[in-house]
Design an enzyme around this catalytic site. Structure first.
Site, PDB file in Angstrom:
ATOM      1  CD  GLU A  78     114.846  38.163  62.392  1.00  0.00           C
ATOM      2  OE1 GLU A  78     115.616  39.094  62.089  1.00  0.00           O
ATOM      3  OE2 GLU A  78     115.181  36.967  62.370  1.00  0.00           O
ATOM      4  CD  GLU A 109      97.318  24.579  72.503  1.00  0.00           C
ATOM      5  OE1 GLU A 109      96.202  24.277  72.020  1.00  0.00           O
ATOM      6  OE2 GLU A 109      98.331  24.789  71.826  1.00  0.00           O
TER       7      GLU A 109
END
Length: 291
Positions: A78, A109
């Site tokens: 954004e 992960e």
């Protein structure tokens, strides 16, 4: 871990009426949001320390795995359209790579060395700001990024809902929203995820305000890439410069869609002079217009 504990508040949840479930989820979300209030001083420190680094060529780096990684990626994406923050100055690292944005990658992960490796690849420096997110504060991949960032001298910011976790212990700035147990035990996409998103909004927006990428409450560095944003750009210029929409559109056309430049141009009616003034004041539109 704080985020894994089961709360007696939600015993026999599966037997509740639907409205009771919805009320409980909303209640939990509101309590999570309220937990951020206590760490505003810490967020303020993060903003204050980040701004000079970014002014001097530093980058904003986001890192996480799973939900935390996706939230980080969203925030990163954004910054360019909203603030014209350069794409090469905003990077996200997510365990499992781009594929992890839309699906879970098993065990991605769990490898600390992979986080270290990916952090090394982007050549971190002491000018960079590295924001690491992990609800548990123990995610190996994210810790690998954090440790490499610390070695590079970058400013590190850790966001975790688990007190005394490795992430918070090792980050330079520790942001601990005490969200507690989730409605669904361990489902940190809920309360912990909500606070991560809000904290990132607070951090990046405040940083961009301090970097002169807003005027009043207008996004004066927006990138007008569609009809909605083109109209918004004209409206912003019209409001700031107190001209009609047609004059605002004409100014934007002359200024290649640059809202800041259009506002300064409308004041001086000289494009070259407007460009020089904007440069002189380092893109601070308020100083340009008050000069």
């Amino acid at each position: 871990m704080d985020t894994e504990k089961k709360s007696d508040r939600y015993n026999k949840l599966d037997l509740w009426e639907t409205k009771e479930i919805l009320d409980a989820i909303l209640e939990s979300q509101l309590s999570a949001v309220s937990s951020i209030k206590k760490i505003i001083p810490d967020i303020e420190v993060a903003v204050t320390k980040s701004v000079p680094l970014l002014e001097n060529g530093g980058r904003l780096i986001f890192a996480g795995a799973g939900t935390s990684g996706r939230i980080a990626a969203q925030e990163c994406a954004e910054l360019y359209p909203t603030f014209s923050w350069p794409k090469n100055k905003s990077i996200f690292l997510i365990a499992g790579g781009q594929k992890s944005l839309t699906e879970a990658i098993e065990h991605a992960e769990d490898v600390l060395a992979q986080g270290e490796l990916e952090a090394k690849k982007i050549k971190l420096t002491s000018k960079d700001v590295v924001i690491c997110l992990a609800a548990s504060g123990r995610t190996p991949y994210t810790l690998g990024v954090l440790r490499e960032a610390n070695l590079s001298g970058a400013l590190t910011i850790g966001i975790s809902s688990s007190a005394n976790s490795p992430l918070l212990n090792e980050a330079h700035i520790k942001l601990f929203p005490n969200t507690g147990s989730e409605v669904i035990a361990g489902s940190t996409r809920m309360k912990a995820g909500t606070t991560q998103k809000i904290i990132l909004n607070m951090l990046t927006t405040s940083i961009m305000i301090r970097l002169n990428r807003t005027y009043d409450s207008f996004m004066i560095d927006l990138v007008a890439t569609n009809d909605k944003l083109i109209k918004r750009a004209a409206f912003i210029v019209s409001e700031i410069s107190k001209v009609n929409l047609e004059s605002a559109k004409d100014a934007l056309k002359k200024c290649h869609g640059n809202v800041k430049l259009a506002c300064v141009f409308l004041k001086y009616q000289d494009l070259k002079k407007a460009e020089n003034i904007l440069k002189e004041f380092s893109g601070n539109l308020r100083k340009c217009l008050d000069n």
